[in-house]
Design a protein around this motif. Structure first.
Motif, PDB file in Angstrom:
ATOM      1  N   ASN A   1     106.371 -16.449  30.385  1.00 23.12           N
ATOM      2  CA  ASN A   1     106.012 -17.554  31.149  1.00 23.12           C
ATOM      3  C   ASN A   1     107.749 -18.923  31.562  1.00 23.12           C
ATOM      4  OD1 ASN A   1     105.671 -20.528  31.785  1.00 23.12           O
ATOM      5  ND2 ASN A   1     104.140 -21.063  29.977  1.00 23.12           N
ATOM      6  N   ALA A   2     107.514 -18.091  32.955  1.00 25.28           N
ATOM      7  CA  ALA A   2     108.746 -18.315  33.086  1.00 25.28           C
ATOM      8  C   ALA A   2     108.910 -20.346  33.251  1.00 25.28           C
ATOM      9  CB  ALA A   2     109.236 -17.525  34.692  1.00 25.28           C
ATOM     10  N   THR A   3     107.837 -20.429  33.583  1.00 21.04           N
ATOM     11  CA  THR A   3     108.470 -22.032  33.717  1.00 21.04           C
ATOM     12  C   THR A   3     109.097 -22.902  32.657  1.00 21.04           C
ATOM     13  OG1 THR A   3     106.829 -22.224  35.642  1.00 21.04           O
ATOM     14  CG2 THR A   3     107.030 -24.304  34.933  1.00 21.04           C
ATOM     15  N   THR A   4     107.865 -22.767  31.884  1.00 18.75           N
ATOM     16  CA  THR A   4     108.510 -22.863  30.843  1.00 18.75           C
ATOM     17  C   THR A   4     109.998 -22.656  30.032  1.00 18.75           C
ATOM     18  OG1 THR A   4     105.576 -23.158  29.989  1.00 18.75           O
ATOM     19  CG2 THR A   4     107.510 -23.066  27.915  1.00 18.75           C
ATOM     20  N   TYR A   5     109.744 -21.807  30.077  1.00 19.90           N
ATOM     21  CA  TYR A   5     110.884 -20.511  29.255  1.00 19.90           C
ATOM     22  C   TYR A   5     112.228 -21.569  30.117  1.00 19.90           C
ATOM     23  CZ  TYR A   5     114.540 -17.082  29.183  1.00 19.90           C
ATOM     24  OH  TYR A   5     116.098 -16.527  28.663  1.00 19.90           O
ATOM     25  N   ALA A   6     112.184 -21.471  31.092  1.00 20.13           N
ATOM     26  CA  ALA A   6     114.022 -22.595  32.432  1.00 20.13           C
ATOM     27  C   ALA A   6     113.982 -24.117  31.558  1.00 20.13           C
ATOM     28  CB  ALA A   6     113.941 -22.081  33.837  1.00 20.13           C
ATOM     29  N   ILE A   7     112.880 -24.780  30.978  1.00 20.51           N
ATOM     30  CA  ILE A   7     112.513 -26.017  31.384  1.00 20.51           C
ATOM     31  C   ILE A   7     113.546 -25.408  29.271  1.00 20.51           C
ATOM     32  CG2 ILE A   7     111.063 -28.033  30.442  1.00 20.51           C
ATOM     33  CD1 ILE A   7     109.693 -27.521  32.592  1.00 20.51           C
ATOM     34  N   ALA A   8     112.891 -24.910  29.112  1.00 21.86           N
ATOM     35  CA  ALA A   8     113.399 -25.193  27.631  1.00 21.86           C
ATOM     36  C   ALA A   8     114.900 -24.856  27.238  1.00 21.86           C
ATOM     37  CB  ALA A   8     112.093 -24.121  26.444  1.00 21.86           C
ATOM     38  N   LEU A   9     115.336 -23.840  27.715  1.00 21.90           N
ATOM     39  CA  LEU A   9     116.189 -23.054  27.850  1.00 21.90           C
ATOM     40  C   LEU A   9     117.482 -25.142  28.526  1.00 21.90           C
ATOM     41  CD1 LEU A   9     116.832 -20.250  29.236  1.00 21.90           C
ATOM     42  CD2 LEU A   9     117.287 -20.746  27.351  1.00 21.90           C
ATOM     43  N   GLU A  10     116.991 -25.237  29.303  1.00 27.36           N
ATOM     44  CA  GLU A  10     117.717 -26.852  29.625  1.00 27.36           C
ATOM     45  C   GLU A  10     118.016 -27.253  29.033  1.00 27.36           C
ATOM     46  OE1 GLU A  10     120.508 -28.325  31.989  1.00 27.36           O
ATOM     47  OE2 GLU A  10     119.727 -26.726  32.377  1.00 27.36           O
ATOM     48  N   ASP A  11     116.451 -28.386  27.935  1.00 29.56           N
ATOM     49  CA  ASP A  11     116.486 -28.783  27.295  1.00 29.56           C
ATOM     50  C   ASP A  11     117.220 -28.272  25.894  1.00 29.56           C
ATOM     51  OD1 ASP A  11     114.554 -30.211  28.326  1.00 29.56           O
ATOM     52  OD2 ASP A  11     113.430 -29.651  27.415  1.00 29.56           O
ATOM     53  N   ALA A  12     117.107 -27.319  25.815  1.00 26.02           N
ATOM     54  CA  ALA A  12     117.648 -26.575  24.453  1.00 26.02           C
ATOM     55  C   ALA A  12     119.022 -26.572  24.716  1.00 26.02           C
ATOM     56  CB  ALA A  12     117.876 -25.030  24.004  1.00 26.02           C
ATOM     57  N   ARG A  13     119.905 -26.378  25.855  1.00 24.21           N
ATOM     58  CA  ARG A  13     121.604 -26.327  26.741  1.00 24.21           C
ATOM     59  C   ARG A  13     121.970 -28.546  26.385  1.00 24.21           C
ATOM     60  NH1 ARG A  13     120.082 -23.774  31.205  1.00 24.21           N
ATOM     61  NH2 ARG A  13     120.586 -21.059  30.529  1.00 24.21           N
ATOM     62  N   THR A  14     120.944 -28.819  26.867  1.00 28.18           N
ATOM     63  CA  THR A  14     120.837 -30.454  26.327  1.00 28.18           C
ATOM     64  C   THR A  14     121.434 -30.966  25.094  1.00 28.18           C
ATOM     65  OG1 THR A  14     120.230 -30.884  28.958  1.00 28.18           O
ATOM     66  CG2 THR A  14     119.940 -32.861  27.107  1.00 28.18           C
ATOM     67  N   LEU A  15     120.802 -30.462  24.353  1.00 27.91           N
ATOM     68  CA  LEU A  15     120.586 -30.794  22.670  1.00 27.91           C
ATOM     69  C   LEU A  15     121.946 -30.430  22.322  1.00 27.91           C
ATOM     70  CD1 LEU A  15     116.949 -30.917  22.044  1.00 27.91           C
ATOM     71  CD2 LEU A  15     117.902 -32.597  22.350  1.00 27.91           C
TER      72      LEU A  15
END
Length: 128
Positions: free
Chosen positions: A101-115
């Motif tokens: 799931n590329a969309t969720t993957y990209a969003i989750a990676l960005e959110d994880a980086r921010t956190l």
């Protein structure tokens, strides 16, 4: 009768295949070569690996700070909350990657980086 059954089965298969084939146009063009697809996959894996390593380092730093008594009280509570949130996003990224799931993957990676950035800032004594 047997010939009629064969035509009926063929028509049924064609009717089932037609909607599936019409959806293929929405998928876009396939990659130009297998190496393009492999390169993209390697980049995705490296992105996840980088976030996992950053999380591991941030968590280790937070644990050392708590164990040493440097991080306490409200800051320790905030660190624990950010750690849990970052871990959750990292798990989401892992799951999305394994499911493709590329969309969720990209969003989750960005959110994880921010956190993870917020976690590190909090551990270092600043507020993000």
């Amino acid at each position: 009768m047997r010939l009629f059954r064969g035509y009926f089965i063929a028509a049924a298969l064609m009717a089932c295949a037609a909607p599936a084939m019409s959806g293929c146009a929405a998928l876009g063009a396939p990659p130009g070569s297998p190496s393009e697809l492999a390169d993209k996959t390697v980049l995705d894996e490296k992105g996840l690996l980088g976030v996992e390593l950053a999380y591991s380092a941030a968590r280790t730093l937070a644990e050392i700070g708590v164990d040493a008594g440097i991080i306490k009280g409200a800051t320790a509570t905030r660190v624990a909350s950010l750690d849990n949130q970052a871990y959750g996003k990292l798990e989401l990224a892992r799951t999305a990657y394994s499911l493709g799931n590329a969309t969720t993957y990209a969003i989750a990676l960005e959110d994880a980086r921010t956190l993870i950035g917020s976690l590190l800032a909090t551990v270092k004594g600043g507020r993000p």
